[in-house]
Design an enzyme around this catalytic site. Structure first.
Site, short mmCIF file in Angstrom:
data_model
loop_
_atom_site.label_atom_id
_atom_site.label_comp_id
_atom_site.label_asym_id
_atom_site.label_seq_id
_atom_site.Cartn_x
_atom_site.Cartn_y
_atom_site.Cartn_z
N ASP A 161 1.61 9.12 -7.74
CA ASP A 161 3.07 9.03 -7.63
C ASP A 161 3.31 7.52 -7.60
O ASP A 161 3.08 6.88 -6.59
CB ASP A 161 3.56 9.69 -6.34
CG ASP A 161 5.07 9.70 -6.29
OD1 ASP A 161 5.68 8.64 -6.58
OD2 ASP A 161 5.67 10.73 -5.96
N HIS A 162 3.70 6.97 -8.74
CA HIS A 162 3.65 5.51 -8.82
C HIS A 162 4.61 4.83 -7.86
O HIS A 162 4.45 3.66 -7.55
CB HIS A 162 3.81 5.02 -10.27
CG HIS A 162 5.21 5.05 -10.79
ND1 HIS A 162 5.82 6.19 -11.20
CD2 HIS A 162 6.12 4.06 -10.96
CE1 HIS A 162 7.05 5.90 -11.61
NE2 HIS A 162 7.26 4.61 -11.48
N HIS A 208 8.92 11.33 -6.33
CA HIS A 208 9.14 9.97 -5.82
C HIS A 208 10.06 9.94 -4.59
O HIS A 208 9.76 9.33 -3.59
CB HIS A 208 9.78 9.09 -6.89
CG HIS A 208 9.04 9.07 -8.20
ND1 HIS A 208 7.67 9.08 -8.28
CD2 HIS A 208 9.49 9.03 -9.48
CE1 HIS A 208 7.31 9.04 -9.56
NE2 HIS A 208 8.40 9.02 -10.31
C1 BG6 Z 1 9.10 8.39 -13.90
C2 BG6 Z 1 10.13 9.32 -14.46
O1 BG6 Z 1 8.25 9.07 -13.00
O2 BG6 Z 1 9.75 7.34 -13.20
C3 BG6 Z 1 11.08 8.57 -15.36
O3 BG6 Z 1 9.48 10.36 -15.18
C4 BG6 Z 1 11.67 7.39 -14.65
O4 BG6 Z 1 12.09 9.43 -15.85
C5 BG6 Z 1 10.57 6.55 -14.02
O5 BG6 Z 1 12.40 6.62 -15.59
C6 BG6 Z 1 11.16 5.44 -13.16
O6 BG6 Z 1 10.15 4.60 -12.76
P1 BG6 Z 1 10.45 3.10 -12.35
O7 BG6 Z 1 9.15 2.59 -11.84
O8 BG6 Z 1 10.94 2.41 -13.57
O9 BG6 Z 1 11.50 3.18 -11.29
#
Ligand code: BG6
Length: 464
Positions: A171-172, A234
């Protein structure tokens, strides 16, 4: 000599690999933070030679890596990339993959599944033919499943092959610097930790606003929508960190136990129309691979309550959406105001694009007056050059953690399962109540109904 490992990416010609994974590997090369001598095996269906793939990858790395581009560093990394063409949906192709691994003397496997979850089972089935795969690690990209049922079935299949503690569900958001900082800001500061409850806080708002639309991902997104794409994973992870009790120790099990208790305390809203608003940006139905009559939400706002002693009765407002005119992710803690003349104290943890902390409190207007005005202190952590050089990006940090076997900042199955259950129930209730998906103009802050949702409780979205 450094120990060897083999990092294989399924979905090696996809967006995620080009935008995030390869730039992360490049940054690791540059900072020397990877303790392993890593072979990178890229698996894709397209017809590239390794040389052609390395050339293609260069442009993406140059464009998306956090650290400046250096040809010698890129060459060092590129020399270790091999492209292997195969149709990974065909089980019979894995015997040859095994032969290929022998040829390149692969071992100490780490597999990254950067493909849709419907392909996970066939890859696992195929990997049964690959020697040493079963003892390896696997990194799973979200979404993990498409519903609670699908996720549970998938989990069973994964755990039947890989050892559960070798499964890394990425979950980045858990790799973002300011998400990692929430615990410190809260627990290391008595001025916050002593008032971190429903008695002192009016509401907590978690916002993830995006400027982009669905771009090239319409096919995936139209089956997912904002609730499943952002909230289930997230934003619920962040909610559980903001609301949890202090873990007994930094050990991974203690933190997960506390996060789980939060998710288990989520209350299903009695009145869904007073608790949730879904929206879709104008023009979404014309995006590539999106159904012309799609009802998929590109915006979601919910009001959630937790049934536990600390948070009883205090609302958490969570919102996320695409095409909202700006990119901004933040957690705002809005304290109760002590008197009608004073405004709420606000602690705003800014996650991105700016990383920092904003604090708003009351002081007296200078001069012969007792009027109360707000002092606004804004600490920008990401404004310093040093920060830029020292702070790894989310994927860089998480891939590194997986290589080293550090599991704290990955989602656990029980958390994933609980949040699926809750999101499925919310979606279902919204549909059963015949609530519409409200349309909103591109570039605005979301459907007006989401403003009205908070206004109904005497609140408004905090916008910094
Ligand atoms: C991803 C989603 O997990 O996170 C995307 O699938 C989203 O739809 C993205 O745009 C957002 O990531 P970040 O790091 O740019 O906030």
């Amino acid at each position: 000599m450094r120990e060897k490992n083999t990092f294989t990416i399924f979905g090696g010609t996809g967006d995620l690999t080009f935008r995030k994974l390869l730039p992360a590997l490049y940054n690791m090369e540059m900072t020397g933070s990877n303790p392993f001598d890593t072979q990178i095996v890229i698996i894709g269906r397209r017809d590239y030679t390794s040389t052609a793939y390395r050339e293609l990858a260069r442009d993406w790395v140059e464009k998306f890596a956090r650290l400046h581009f250096r040809e010698d560093v890129y060459q060092r990394m590129a020399d270790r990339i091999v492209y292997y063409r195969m149709d990974f949906t065909k089980e019979e192709a894995y015997g040859e993959l095994n032969d290929f691994y022998h040829e390149i003397n692969a071992g100490n496997h780490i597999f990254y599944f950067a493909v849709a979850p419907r392909f996970f089972p066939v890859i696992v089935q195929g990997l049964k033919k690959v020697e040493g795969a079963q003892g390896g690690k696997v990194v799973l990209e979200k979404p993990f499943g498409e519903s609670l049922e699908a996720a549970a079935a998938l989990n069973e299949k994964m755990e039947a092959f890989f050892s559960p503690d070798h499964i890394y569900r990425i979950d980045h958001y858990l790799g973002k610097e300011m998400v990692r900082n929430i615990q410190t800001i809260r627990f290391a500061n008595p001025i916050f930790s002593n008032v971190w409850d429903a008695e002192h806080i009016e509401c907590i708002q978690i916002s993830a606003l995006e400027e982009v639309g669905v771009e090239t991902r319409g096919g995936y997104y139209d089956h997912s929508g904002a609730l499943k794409d952002m909230m289930q994973n997230h934003l619920f992870q962040i909610l559980s960190i903001v609301a949890m009790e202090q873990p007994r120790s930094p050990a991974v099990e203690d933190m997960h136990r506390e996060q789980m208790k939060v998710l288990a305390a989520l209350v299903m809203p009695e009145d869904i129309s007073g608790s949730m608003v879904l929206g879709q940006y104008e023009g979404y139905r014309g995006e590539p691979s999106v159904a012309a009559d799609s009802h998929t939400e590109t915006y979601a706002a919910v009001r959630l309550l937790l049934d536990n002693e600390r948070w009883k009765g205090m609302p958490f407002y969570i919102r996320t959406g695409k095409k909202l005119g700006k990119r901004e992710m933040q957690v705002a803690i809005v304290f109760k105001s002590p008197s009608p003349e004073a405004e709420s104290n606000i602690l705003n943890i800014r996650i991105q694009p700016t990383e920092g902390v904003y604090l708003q409190f009351n002081i007296k207007r200078p001069g012969e007056t007792e009027e109360i005005i707000q002092a606004k202190m804004d600490f920008c952590q990401s404004c310093s050059v040093e920060h830029h050089l020292n702070t790894p990006e989310a994927y860089e940090r998480l891939i590194g953690a997986c290589f080293k076997g550090e599991r704290s900042w990955f989602s656990q199955w029980d958390q994933v399962g609980l949040s699926w259950k809750y999101v499925d129930a919310l979606k279902d209730a919204y549909r059963r109540n015949g609530r519409p998906v409200f349309s909103y103009e591109q570039g605005c802050s979301g459907p007006k109904e989401a403003e009205q949702l908070l206004a109904g409780y005497g609140h408004s979205w905090f916008d910094k």
